[in-house]
Design an enzyme around this catalytic site. Structure first.
Site, PDB file in Angstrom:
ATOM      1  N   ASP A 141     157.484  14.761 -52.882  1.00  0.00           N
ATOM      2  CA  ASP A 141     158.218  15.459 -51.830  1.00  0.00           C
ATOM      3  C   ASP A 141     159.697  15.423 -52.204  1.00  0.00           C
ATOM      4  OD1 ASP A 141     158.972  16.736 -49.540  1.00  0.00           O
ATOM      5  OD2 ASP A 141     158.213  15.230 -48.148  1.00  0.00           O
ATOM      6  N   ASP A 161     158.504  22.540 -51.908  1.00  0.00           N
ATOM      7  CA  ASP A 161     159.053  21.246 -52.324  1.00  0.00           C
ATOM      8  C   ASP A 161     158.058  20.099 -52.220  1.00  0.00           C
ATOM      9  OD1 ASP A 161     158.951  21.315 -49.546  1.00  0.00           O
ATOM     10  OD2 ASP A 161     160.722  20.062 -49.303  1.00  0.00           O
ATOM     11  N   GLU A 162     156.787  20.400 -52.133  1.00  0.00           N
ATOM     12  CA  GLU A 162     155.815  19.332 -51.878  1.00  0.00           C
ATOM     13  C   GLU A 162     154.492  19.669 -52.547  1.00  0.00           C
ATOM     14  OE1 GLU A 162     154.042  16.996 -47.929  1.00  0.00           O
ATOM     15  OE2 GLU A 162     155.260  18.802 -47.702  1.00  0.00           O
TER      16      GLU A 162
END
Length: 513
Positions: free
Chosen positions: A11, A105-106
């Site tokens: 993350d 983003d993860e």
């Protein structure tokens, strides 16, 4: 549950805000808030400096401004974020073929499937190497969780924030989860959490002690049984590299409620076109059109229409969305509209009625004889309806780049009566990149009253100086974003040219003339 912590969860830390701070040296270490800047805008991401003031994601922007009035408020630059995300996902792909992106983003990674790790030591080494590689390639930081299951890996990355790594050894799950609040478990949102609180269950240990039968009684068979397994640390969900999208949709929140019915319909048609653009970009079609309307009192209505077959025809989706709108009362005002398509497929089935109507129109236009048919054909050819240009191309008074043409020479006759139309003012969104012919690269610090204020700096430079220009200054243009970390090719090109993109001398201050 695996015997080794070979499932990794990454993350990125305050992703949007961190990218802006990396691109803008003057914002490093200062509160930054990224999101919609209108009266009804919402916070997308807040930097850790802004979070100290209580600002967080999904908060109304007006509330964020009250909590952190001196923060930098920027419009999202999704093209930049997507580029960085692609770099990060490429690094994850080197670790394993099984990468499950959850957002820009993860992502989850199955290290064992890629041969990157098979025990605690190798998993830890892979996680640390990934963090270093992300820093080197993007200049940003990410937090990593390692565990034997997806749920625990996600909990590990949450505990590692910011810029850390947490490894949860298999066998320690129940001890770790016991004192945690029930909201830590997947599938427990505000409503379920409140329901469990009223039943006296506030920690994961309470759920495990209550037993499966009690949770099934409270939450239903599927949810209750799943939650009981999660509370015991049992999570055997695999990392899935390809997740099929279930729908494609777009929506807009308006700064001021829409009351005019014609304007509402226009916005619905515009959203339908944008939805089809996304649908086609994904190479998909859809069978069911969905309309979402949030009214002035925050009540939200959804209507859907299932077509005879999947389509990606903008005309069909527009027409279906317009039909759905007819069944919705909008007299009190509309604050949000959305159009979506579900029931996705990889093929299309042409709408027979629309195709038949198009064939009939084409046949009528080809019939010789009438001036009306010729005029209508000319209008269709030029994209003109009722004297309004329907295409995005230039009008007769513009050249091919959209600039006004000089007036025609005087032919001696009386000039035709024309309505003077002022050129549309250029927009410079806060935070976006610009380049000035004299001062080089910079970014928009603010704009208004026909002025735009620019800070001239770039990634890797020292904090730059500020200068204000008229919005129609011909030397100032929006530009492509600069990379956060220069590539080897960029640096070689600069050395060969004997220069840097950073201006050789300082720009004048805003007060100099």
């Amino acid at each position: 549950m695996r015997p080794a912590p070979t499932i990794l969860h990454l993350d990125m830390d305050a992703f949007f805000a961190a990218a802006e701070q990396a691109a803008k040296p003057s914002l490093r270490g200062k509160p930054v808030v990224v999101g919609g800047l209108g009266p009804r805008g919402v916070v997308s991401t807040a930097s850790y400096e802004a979070r100290r003031f209580g600002v967080h994601s999904a908060m109304p922007m007006a509330q964020a401004r009250r909590l952190a009035p001196n923060a930098a408020y920027l419009v999202p630059r999704f093209a930049v974020y997507r580029t960085i995300s692609e770099q990060v996902m490429e690094l994850l792909g080197r670790l394993s073929p099984l990468v499950e992106p959850l957002s820009l983003d993860e992502a989850f990674v199955d290290l064992e499937a890629g041969g990157s790790a098979d025990d605690t030591a190798s998993a830890l080494a892979a996680g640390e190497r990934l963090r270093k590689d992300i820093r080197a390639v993007t200049g940003l930081s990410g937090s990593v969780g390692l565990a034997g299951s997806k749920m625990l890996a996600k909990i590990g990355s949450d505990q590692a924030k910011p810029d850390g790594l947490v490894l949860i050894e298999p066998g320690t799950e129940r001890e770790l989860l016991g004192p945690m609040p029930v909201r830590i478990l997947p599938g427990v949102g505000p409503a379920t959490g409140e329901h469990l609180r009223r039943a006296g269950m506030t920690t994961v240990a309470h759920l495990a002690e209550a037993g499966e039968d009690e949770l099934v009684r409270l939450l239903g068979k599927a949810h209750g049984a799943s939650l009981y397994r999660m509370a015991r640390g049992d999570d055997d969900r695999p990392v899935v590299s390809e997740r099929d999208a279930k729908s494609v949709s777009v929506e807009d929140t308006f700064d001021v409620d829409l009351h005019d019915r014609a304007r509402v319909r226009t916005e619905v048609e515009r959203l339908a076109d944008r939805c089809v653009e996304r649908l086609r970009a994904a190479g998909r079609s859809g069978r069911t059109v969905v309309l979402k309307v949030r009214r002035y009192d925050f009540s939200t209505l959804t209507r859907s229409d299932t077509l005879r077959g999947p389509t990606d025809d903008p005309g069909v989706v527009r027409e279906a969305a317009a039909r759905l709108l007819e069944s919705v009362d909008t007299t009190g005002g509309v604050r949000l509209l959305g159009v979506g398509v579900t029931g996705l497929a990889d093929f299309t089935q042409e709408d027979l009625f629309a195709q038949a109507a198009a064939d009939e129109l084409a046949a009528s236009l080809q019939e010789p004889g009438t001036e009306e048919a010729s005029a209508e054909a000319a209008d269709v050819e030029q994209g003109v309806t009722g004297g309004v240009v329907a295409t995005g191309g230039p009008t007769a008074a513009e050249d091919e780049v959209g600039q006004p043409l000089p007036p025609a020479p005087d032919s001696g006759g009386a000039p035709p009566a024309e309505v003077s139309v002022a050129p549309e003012e250029r927009r410079f969104p806060a935070g976006h990149d610009v380049r000035h012919a004299e001062f080089g690269a910079g970014w928009v610090q603010g704009s208004g009253l026909r002025r735009v204020t620019v800070r001239f700096e770039e990634p890797g430079s020292a904090p730059g100086r500020v200068r204000t220009f008229w919005v129609d200054d011909p030397d100032l243009e929006l530009s492509e974003p600069l990379p956060l970390v220069p590539t080897v090719a960029d640096e070689a090109a600069d050395r060969a040219a004997g220069q840097s993109s950073w201006p050789a001398r300082r720009p004048k201050s805003r007060w100099e003339s």
